[in-house]
Design an enzyme around this catalytic site. Structure first.
Site, PDB file in Angstrom:
ATOM      1  N   ALA A   1       8.919   6.545  -3.033  1.00  0.00           N
ATOM      2  CA  ALA A   1       8.176   6.541  -1.673  1.00  0.00           C
ATOM      3  C   ALA A   1       7.189   5.396  -1.569  1.00  0.00           C
ATOM      4  CB  ALA A   1       7.078   7.914  -1.832  1.00  0.00           C
TER       5      ALA A   1
ATOM      6  N   GLU B   1       8.087   2.484  -2.504  1.00  0.00           N
ATOM      7  CA  GLU B   1       8.605   1.031  -2.117  1.00  0.00           C
ATOM      8  C   GLU B   1       8.927   0.954  -0.655  1.00  0.00           C
ATOM      9  OE1 GLU B   1      12.031   1.892  -4.771  1.00  0.00           O
ATOM     10  OE2 GLU B   1      10.600   2.047  -6.627  1.00  0.00           O
TER      11      GLU B   1
ATOM     12  N   ARG C   1       5.109   7.918  -5.817  1.00  0.00           N
ATOM     13  CA  ARG C   1       6.507   7.549  -5.932  1.00  0.00           C
ATOM     14  C   ARG C   1       7.809   8.631  -5.955  1.00  0.00           C
ATOM     15  NH1 ARG C   1      10.141   6.863 -10.677  1.00  0.00           N
ATOM     16  NH2 ARG C   1      11.275   4.978 -10.933  1.00  0.00           N
TER      17      ARG C   1
ATOM     18  N   HIS D   1      15.977  -0.549  -3.651  1.00  0.00           N
ATOM     19  CA  HIS D   1      14.595  -0.159  -4.231  1.00  0.00           C
ATOM     20  C   HIS D   1      13.888  -1.469  -4.211  1.00  0.00           C
ATOM     21  CE1 HIS D   1      15.320   3.573  -6.434  1.00  0.00           C
ATOM     22  NE2 HIS D   1      16.812   3.411  -6.156  1.00  0.00           N
TER      23      HIS D   1
ATOM     24  N   GLU E   1      17.041  -4.230  -6.465  1.00  0.00           N
ATOM     25  CA  GLU E   1      15.637  -4.164  -6.342  1.00  0.00           C
ATOM     26  C   GLU E   1      15.352  -5.357  -5.340  1.00  0.00           C
ATOM     27  OE1 GLU E   1      13.667  -2.123  -7.683  1.00  0.00           O
ATOM     28  OE2 GLU E   1      14.533  -1.166  -9.313  1.00  0.00           O
TER      29      GLU E   1
HETATM   30 ZN   LIG Z   1      12.570   2.377  -7.069  1.00  0.00          ZN
END
Ligand SMILES: [Zn+2]
Ligand SMILES: *[C@@H]1O[C@H](CO)[C@@H](O)[C@H](O)[C@H]1NC(C)=O
Ligand SMILES: *[C@@H]1O[C@H](CO)[C@@H](O)[C@H](O)[C@H]1NC(C)=O
Ligand SMILES: *[C@@H]1O[C@H](CO)[C@@H](O)[C@H](O)[C@H]1NC(C)=O
Ligand SMILES: *[C@@H]1O[C@H](CO)[C@@H](O)[C@H](O)[C@H]1NC(C)=O
Ligand SMILES: *[C@@H]1O[C@H](CO)[C@@H](O)[C@H](O)[C@H]1NC(C)=O
Length: 464
Positions: free
Chosen positions: A222, A224, A281, A347, A423
């Protein structure tokens, strides 16, 4: 295949599930929360983020330090090189005493609340470049008189700020209406709190029939926020670029591929992170935990509900179950005939583009070389458009995820050959609290990177 389904089912369960720790009655009584709340909104005044370079430590010492930090604070990121951890003030004060002498600790965020405020900033309508410190929760400024967004341009103010879930849904609805024949939406299931899990599929009406599918998901974790924001930017850019240039890259991608985006896989958590707890998260499923539904708190004994807990059983969370079911089975209306060709899980943060496996380096994917080559192409494409450096490699080497991730699952169980876990920005200056002016640049990274990946797949497998 070397990897058993059971292990990978566990990996998929690692998405976002609340923790249920053994209940300690002492914690329930007499423990002042470290997070101050105002109107039900968590505050992080004086909270710090530290980066510990632990590259000189043995694996055993790292594991020990990891577990100490996990109970003392909230781990943001762990790689073989460094671990970033968010600590409330009282814990931060004794951090140096927790760090072994072969490791080096540096404070990277002195006051987390300042960054939280920054991530909520919103442009002031009519004052180009000026930001108000905090945004309205539900009624962000729009650029059409009827309160909508002008989706015919990537310049729409929608991308100027991190939007609440309701605004993201409205924006995506507008996109579906504006690009009929190219974009459609459907639901892959429901969240724990009953919100629809929405997917968006883009493909040219005159595109290839039975085109291979590329699935992009985001928003499981959540806090991110840049994940959903750039997944939506990516989808929007494909559509706008298709319109603007019928012979460009987007036009080719949407002719040769069907692109499915699930931008907000954890809608309950996303709402909660926005309205109550910026550092949230997980999803919001109540698994009977006594303390974990909205009550993840720092206490003198540590964080009561670990944010990185990976679940007790595989497929506990309805969001994860729905995603796995979509990958393997498709939908009731459109049962899957062929597995997706690619899967990318967005992410933040760290600027990494990683291929399986994450749960262990002892298992090497048979086509690692191809995955690596395509990953290098993604990083290069991002650099070519003036973006920052992204690193590519096997996920187990770039992150320490003990339980594995969704790309492990899609690769091994779903047989999705091109499975990646990304990421996005940044490398730690803002961490999860990217300021809104970095939304477009990050979205542009994703457009460049994923378009390059699609073209790589096209060139190697479809029209070699
Ligand atoms: Zn993540
Ligand atoms: C961590 O320390 C090692 C060894 O001193 C060094 O090579 C490495 O660049 C450092 N990593 C970071 C991210 O600072
Ligand atoms: C790791 O060890 C090397 C050699 O002893 C030293 O130069 C370096 O500063 C150490 N790095 C950290 C992060 O402690
Ligand atoms: C963050 O915003 C809140 C609410 O507007 C304000 O009270 C607080 O002083 C701000 N904190 C920082 C560090 O800017
Ligand atoms: C939407 O943006 C486009 C491109 O900038 C512009 O031509 C058009 O006039 C805008 N539409 C409205 C209703 O403002
Ligand atoms: C796919 O559908 C079958 C039959 O309904 C079901 O048993 C299976 O669990 C589904 N797979 C996933 C990953 O959800």
């Amino acid at each position: 295949m070397l990897v058993t389904t059971a292990v990978l089912a566990l990996a998929m369960g690692a998405l976002a599930i609340p923790h249920q720790q053994p209940f300690d009655p002492d914690l329930a009584n007499a423990t002042p929360a470290y997070i101050q709340e105002t109107d039900g909104v968590d505050r992080y005044d004086g909270h710090e983020v530290w980066r510990i370079n632990w590259s000189n430590l043995s694996v055993t010492s790292r594991t020990a330090l990891h577990s100490v930090l996990e109970s003392a604070g909230d781990i943001w990121k762990a790689t073989p090189d460094v671990i970033d951890v968010h600590l409330p003030p009282r814990v931060a004060a004794f951090l140096p005493s927790l760090v072994p002498k072969d490791a080096q600790a540096t404070k990277i965020v002195p006051d987390l609340q300042a960054l939280v405020n920054l991530s909520l900033a919103h442009p002031i309508p009519g004052l180009a470049g000026a930001y108000a410190p905090r945004s309205p929760l539900t009624n962000p400024p729009t650029d059409l008189p009827d309160g909508g967004w002008n989706v015919s341009t990537l310049g729409t103010v929608f991308h100027d700020a991190f939007q609440p879930l309701s605004a993201m849904d409205r924006f995506l609805d507008t996109l579906v209406k504006a690009f009929p024949g190219t974009l459609r939406t459907f639901e892959i299931g429901q969240s724990a709190e009953g919100r629809p899990l929405r997917a968006y599929t883009a493909h040219r009406a005159d595109g290839k029939e039975d085109a291979p599918e590329v699935v992009i998901i985001s928003g499981q974790h959540a806090r991110e926020w840049v994940g959903p924001a750039s997944a939506i930017y990516f989808l929007h850019a494909l559509l706008v670029n298709l319109n603007d240039d019928p012979h460009g890259t987007a036009a080719k991608v949407l002719r040769e591929f069907t692109v499915t985006v699930v931008p907000t896989l954890n809608p309950d958590g996303i709402v909660y992170s926005r309205e109550h707890s910026r550092m949230w998260r997980k999803n919001r499923q109540d698994v009977g935990g006594l303390m974990c539904k909205g009550e993840s708190r720092f206490t003198p004994s540590g964080l009561v509900c670990s944010e990185s807990y990976s679940g007790q059983r595989p497929f506990e969370a309805p969001e994860t179950t729905a995603m796995a079911n979509y990958i393997v089975n498709g939908t009731a209306d459109a049962p899957r005939k062929r597995m997706p060709r690619a899967f990318i899980d967005l992410h933040s943060y760290g600027q990494l583009f990683m291929f399986p496996y994450s749960f262990s380096c002892n298992v090497f994917p048979p086509d690692a070389e191809n995955l690596m080559e395509a990953g290098i192409g993604v990083a290069k494409a991002i650099r070519m458009i003036g973006g920052p450096g992204y690193q590519t490699g096997q996920a187990c080497q770039s992150t320490l995820r003990f339980a594995g991730d969704a790309a492990d699952y899609t690769y091994a169980v779903g047989q999705v050959r091109w499975s990646y876990s990304a990421e996005l920005r940044d490398t730690g200056t803002y961490g999860f609290m990217l300021p809104p002016f970095l939304i477009r640049p990050t979205g542009i990274d994703v457009v460049a990177g994923l378009s390059a990946l699609a073209l790589f797949i096209y060139n190697t497998e479809i029209e070699p």
